[in-house]
Design an enzyme around this catalytic site. Structure first.
Site, PDB file in Angstrom:
ATOM      1  N   THR A 144       0.822  -1.209   0.000  1.00 39.28           N
ATOM      2  CA  THR A 144       0.000   0.000   0.000  1.00 39.28           C
ATOM      3  C   THR A 144       0.856   1.259   0.000  1.00 39.28           C
ATOM      4  O   THR A 144       0.315   2.361   0.025  1.00 39.28           O
ATOM      5  CB  THR A 144      -0.959   0.032   1.207  1.00 39.28           C
ATOM      6  OG1 THR A 144      -0.260  -0.433   2.358  1.00 39.28           O
ATOM      7  CG2 THR A 144      -2.159  -0.842   0.962  1.00 39.28           C
ATOM      8  N   LYS A 166       3.725   2.042   2.145  1.00 40.65           N
ATOM      9  CA  LYS A 166       4.249   2.553   3.408  1.00 40.65           C
ATOM     10  C   LYS A 166       5.709   2.992   3.266  1.00 40.65           C
ATOM     11  O   LYS A 166       6.068   4.107   3.637  1.00 40.65           O
ATOM     12  CB  LYS A 166       4.154   1.480   4.508  1.00 40.65           C
ATOM     13  CG  LYS A 166       2.730   1.062   4.798  1.00 40.65           C
ATOM     14  CD  LYS A 166       2.678  -0.030   5.836  1.00 40.65           C
ATOM     15  CE  LYS A 166       3.325  -1.321   5.392  1.00 40.65           C
ATOM     16  NZ  LYS A 166       2.646  -2.003   4.295  1.00 40.65           N
ATOM     17  N   THR A 167       6.518   2.106   2.703  1.00 41.86           N
ATOM     18  CA  THR A 167       7.923   2.451   2.526  1.00 41.86           C
ATOM     19  C   THR A 167       8.052   3.642   1.586  1.00 41.86           C
ATOM     20  O   THR A 167       8.834   4.561   1.822  1.00 41.86           O
ATOM     21  CB  THR A 167       8.694   1.238   1.986  1.00 41.86           C
ATOM     22  OG1 THR A 167       8.428   0.128   2.842  1.00 41.86           O
ATOM     23  CG2 THR A 167      10.176   1.500   1.950  1.00 41.86           C
ATOM     24  N   HIS A 176     -17.388 -26.901 -13.463  1.00 40.16           N
ATOM     25  CA  HIS A 176     -17.193 -26.262 -12.162  1.00 40.16           C
ATOM     26  C   HIS A 176     -17.288 -24.730 -12.289  1.00 40.16           C
ATOM     27  O   HIS A 176     -18.066 -24.084 -11.589  1.00 40.16           O
ATOM     28  CB  HIS A 176     -15.821 -26.679 -11.606  1.00 40.16           C
ATOM     29  CG  HIS A 176     -15.472 -26.060 -10.290  1.00 40.16           C
ATOM     30  ND1 HIS A 176     -15.468 -26.772  -9.120  1.00 40.16           N
ATOM     31  CD2 HIS A 176     -15.108 -24.800  -9.960  1.00 40.16           C
ATOM     32  CE1 HIS A 176     -15.113 -25.986  -8.129  1.00 40.16           C
ATOM     33  NE2 HIS A 176     -14.882 -24.771  -8.609  1.00 40.16           N
ATOM     34  N   GLU A 177     -16.534 -24.188 -13.215  1.00 33.68           N
ATOM     35  CA  GLU A 177     -16.539 -22.727 -13.381  1.00 33.68           C
ATOM     36  C   GLU A 177     -17.906 -22.247 -13.874  1.00 33.68           C
ATOM     37  O   GLU A 177     -18.399 -21.202 -13.424  1.00 33.68           O
ATOM     38  CB  GLU A 177     -15.439 -22.279 -14.339  1.00 33.68           C
ATOM     39  CG  GLU A 177     -14.010 -22.572 -13.873  1.00 33.68           C
ATOM     40  CD  GLU A 177     -13.686 -22.050 -12.483  1.00 33.68           C
ATOM     41  OE1 GLU A 177     -14.262 -21.010 -12.080  1.00 33.68           O
ATOM     42  OE2 GLU A 177     -12.870 -22.689 -11.788  1.00 33.68           O
TER      43      GLU A 177
HETATM   44  P1  ADP Z   1       4.740  -1.328   1.522  1.00 34.51           P
HETATM   45  O1  ADP Z   1       5.976  -0.789   2.150  1.00 34.51           O
HETATM   46  O2  ADP Z   1       3.476  -0.757   2.070  1.00 34.51           O
HETATM   47  O3  ADP Z   1       4.672  -2.819   1.458  1.00 34.51           O
HETATM   48  P2  ADP Z   1       5.847  -0.104  -0.781  1.00 34.51           P
HETATM   49  O4  ADP Z   1       5.980   1.277  -0.287  1.00 34.51           O
HETATM   50  O5  ADP Z   1       7.068  -0.915  -0.807  1.00 34.51           O
HETATM   51  O6  ADP Z   1       4.714  -0.872   0.010  1.00 34.51           O
HETATM   52  O7  ADP Z   1       5.167  -0.043  -2.205  1.00 34.51           O
HETATM   53  C1  ADP Z   1       5.588  -0.842  -3.269  1.00 34.51           C
HETATM   54  C2  ADP Z   1       5.506  -0.085  -4.564  1.00 34.51           C
HETATM   55  O8  ADP Z   1       4.166   0.142  -4.940  1.00 34.51           O
HETATM   56  C3  ADP Z   1       6.129   1.265  -4.477  1.00 34.51           C
HETATM   57  O9  ADP Z   1       7.481   1.225  -4.766  1.00 34.51           O
HETATM   58  C4  ADP Z   1       5.372   2.059  -5.518  1.00 34.51           C
HETATM   59  O10 ADP Z   1       5.993   1.961  -6.765  1.00 34.51           O
HETATM   60  C5  ADP Z   1       4.040   1.373  -5.594  1.00 34.51           C
HETATM   61  N1  ADP Z   1       3.037   2.175  -4.911  1.00 34.51           N
HETATM   62  C6  ADP Z   1       2.360   1.840  -3.794  1.00 34.51           C
HETATM   63  N2  ADP Z   1       1.502   2.806  -3.446  1.00 34.51           N
HETATM   64  C7  ADP Z   1       1.629   3.787  -4.348  1.00 34.51           C
HETATM   65  C8  ADP Z   1       1.022   5.070  -4.531  1.00 34.51           C
HETATM   66  N3  ADP Z   1       0.088   5.532  -3.720  1.00 34.51           N
HETATM   67  N4  ADP Z   1       1.441   5.804  -5.570  1.00 34.51           N
HETATM   68  C9  ADP Z   1       2.382   5.356  -6.403  1.00 34.51           C
HETATM   69  N5  ADP Z   1       2.988   4.178  -6.295  1.00 34.51           N
HETATM   70  C10 ADP Z   1       2.622   3.377  -5.293  1.00 34.51           C
HETATM   71 ZN    ZN Z   2     -14.340 -22.998  -7.702  1.00 28.64          ZN
HETATM   72 MG    MG Z   3       7.609  -1.859   2.861  1.00 27.33          MG
END
Ligand code: ADP
Ligand code: ZN
Ligand code: MG
Length: 605
Positions: free
Chosen positions: A209, A211-212, A427-428
């Protein structure tokens, strides 16, 4: 590896040098004038012949120097008196009286160096071994083990600068963080007013999402030193090093204040103490305690803000969440449709994209995708376009890549037995038919019997709009849809395959949540949700917090719910068996049915 060889070479050189010196100890190494070693009797003879003008007396030798500066060296025993010895060999008293006698303190540099070497070599060896160990631990993305430092990394704000512009969506989150940035840049403005500085910001959200990314953007925005350590690195560390690394990480950050200290994946260390099985417990606990101690030690003038990220806030130790620690918490949600569009646009910006691509449409089809998934999608589509030797990425490439990101690559080469293919088709079709007949089920987007990743086939359902929650009727229809595959196999083949295992698992989990979490069952409005912080060990020792009677009622309720879902599905399938057969046949022929084809088939029947 290179440096190990280098180290061995250095050691070898040192040893050779030492050996040379050791071997050369008997020879006089000074060059230029002629030196020779002589017996003491020889030396006496030289004195008596009047050739010697100077006599140097050292600790363990006597040097006779003649007028040509030639030196004759005689070894003596250090304990002997030189004059007694000379007398013993019959030195002429008169001659010796005319000779200049110099007593020289014999500083043997060779010996000193030799002893120094002896002392240094073990140290050097030790250092080398530590170095090698350190290197072996550097498998992670960064340095794991450095002796001089905490292993802390500093993001250079200039290289690969990431700012809030690189983070799409997350309007409120960015605003909240801007305050922190402002705070660090103009801390005086705040402290003058007597504002209390937040100590910690916790970024919470599922993986991918951003965070990093967001943390790095804070660094880019704030232009203050930004230090980065990762919780998962601590866990792999040597025992006992975690706490001291935390200490030095904080020390480094404090020295550089105002600064940001980013602890990524803090759940790896900050997991609730006393839970979990296995080793590393004490280590983790000590490391965590050290973080708490450091944060409590901040006074109002410590301009260090700790930013931590976790995707498991539920397992975090409550001590971390107490006021005065991570009191700012920012929850990163999965992006909604417009955010998905923005993220996609951002990641498509540096690629050659056909101008007719409707990014909104892609965003519509990717509910539940995280930022990382969307980045991956953009990349997969580009790879696909390149593979087909296209000049630009087309909408089609993006659409095709959605499933790849979702379910893994197609396994076209995987040879499926005709019999299995038939079962999969029915199934599908069962899932799709049940979903189509139920009012509250999401519409069918696509059906396929091309195996992908783990799945033999798949039925894609997408909600018409982004949903934040589901209703009771929706979940009931979802349960029935999940039973669609199972029921179809049952009705058509009078047998059941293992292909339904995952459907049943998902259905059971849904049903349990339906009863225990959402209060949607006959048991009424009650939350019996087990503590989400339960993690490994704890769930083994902790029993649920309700009576056995209630547990039995839950079991009965589960049974009723799943049986009802099964009945619904089975009834639909039996009453529309002909339609099911037609869908399955179409699937066997085409392998994939798009939304339009599917609904047309339904109408025709
Ligand atoms: P987390 O640390 O939450 O697991 P990351 O920060 O490593 O996630 O995100 C992984 C990649 O996803 C980032 O390097 C970026 O390229 C992409 N990404 C995630 N969220 C966004 C956002 N809001 N805008 C642009 N890119 C995003
Ligand atoms: Zn199924
Ligand atoms: Mg991360």
């Amino acid at each position: 590896m290179k440096s190990i060889i280098k180290n061995i070479l250095i050691i070898a050189l040192v040893l050779i040098a030492v050996l040379l010196m050791f071997g050369g100890d008997n020879q006089n190494l000074s060059l230029g004038s002629k030196n020779k070693t002589v017996a003491i009797s020889e030396l006496v003879k030289l004195i008596n012949n009047g050739e010697v003008i100077e006599l140097e007396i050292k600790e363990d030798n006597v040097v006779a120097i003649d007028k040509n500066d030639n030196k004759s060296i005689a070894k003596i025993n250090a304990n002997e008196s030189v004059f007694e010895l000379l007398k013993y060999y019959g030195v002429n008293a008169e001659k010796i009286a005319n000779t200049k006698i110099v007593f020289k303190e014999d500083i043997n540099w060779m010996n000193i160096i030799w002893y120094a070497m002896l002392a240094l070599i073990p140290l050097y060896l030790l250092f080398m071994v530590m170095n090698i160990f350190g290197k072996q631990n550097k498998q992670g993305p960064g340095q794991m083990f450095t002796f001089n430092q905490s292993g802390i990394r500093q993001f250079s704000p200039h290289k690969n600068k990431i700012t809030f512009k690189n983070v799409a969506g997350m309007k409120e989150e960015k605003e909240e963080l801007l305050e922190i940035v402002d705070f660090l840049k103009n801390s005086k403005k705040f402290t003058d007013l007597g504002a209390k500085i937040p100590k910690g910001v916790l970024l919470m959200g599922s993986p991918g999402t951003g965070k990093t990314l967001l943390a790095r953007a804070i660094a880019g925005e704030s232009n203050v030193p930004f230090f980065h350590i990762s919780g998962s690195e601590f866990v792999e560390m040597f025992v006992g090093v975690g706490a001291s690394r935390v200490r030095s990480a904080f020390a480094v950050a404090k020295k550089a204040a105002p600064a940001i200290l980013f602890i990524d994946e803090i759940d790896a260390i900050g997991r609730e103490r006393g839970s979990g099985i296995g080793g590393g417990q004490d280590e983790r606990e000590q490391t965590l305690n050290q973080i708490l101690v450091e944060m409590d030690g901040f006074d109002n003038n410590t301009n260090v803000i700790v930013v931590a990220a976790t995707n498991r806030p539920d397992v975090l130790d409550s001590a971390l969440l107490r006021p005065g620690r991570f009191d700012r918490r920012i929850i990163l949600h999965l992006p909604d449709i417009s955010e998905r569009e923005e993220i996609l646009k951002l990641h498509l910006a540096n690629k050659k994209i056909n101008p007719n691509v409707n990014v909104r449409k892609i965003a519509e089809r990717t509910p539940g995708f995280s930022g990382a998934d969307l980045e991956n999608l953009a990349n997969e589509a580009t790879l696909l376009a390149a593979k087909n030797n296209q000049k630009e990425v087309l909408e089609e490439d993006l659409l095709k890549s959605i499933e790849k990101v979702m379910l893994g690559p197609e396994r076209k080469s995987h040879i499926i037995q005709p019999r299995e293919k038939e079962i999969t088709a029915y199934h599908e079709s069962g899932h799709a038919l049940v979903a189509a007949k139920l009012k509250n089920a999401d519409p069918i987007q696509k059906i396929s019997i091309i195996s992908r990743g783990q799945a033999a086939g798949y039925t894609l359902q997408l909600p018409t709009e982004d949903k934040i929650f589901s209703t009771r009727l929706e979940i009931l229809d979802e349960l029935a849809t999940l039973m669609g595959g199972y029921s179809a196999e049952e009705v058509v083949f009078k047998d059941i395959s293992t292909g339904s295992a995952n459907d049943l698992k998902v259905a059971s989990e849904k049903a349990r949540a339906f009863i225990m979490k959402f209060g949607m069952s006959k048991l009424g409005p009650i939350s019996l949700a087990e503590d989400e912080s339960i993690f490994l060990g704890k769930s083994l020792t902790n029993k649920h917090n309700f009576s056995e009677e209630l547990a039995a009622k839950i079991d009965t309720e589960m049974e009723n719910l799943l049986n009802a879902a099964h009945d619904t599905a089975k009834n639909i399938i039996t009453s529309s068996k002909k339609v099911l057969e037609n869908i399955a046949k179409a699937l066997l022929e085409k392998e994939t049915l798009e939304k339009e084809e599917f609904y047309q088939l339904l109408e025709e029947n």
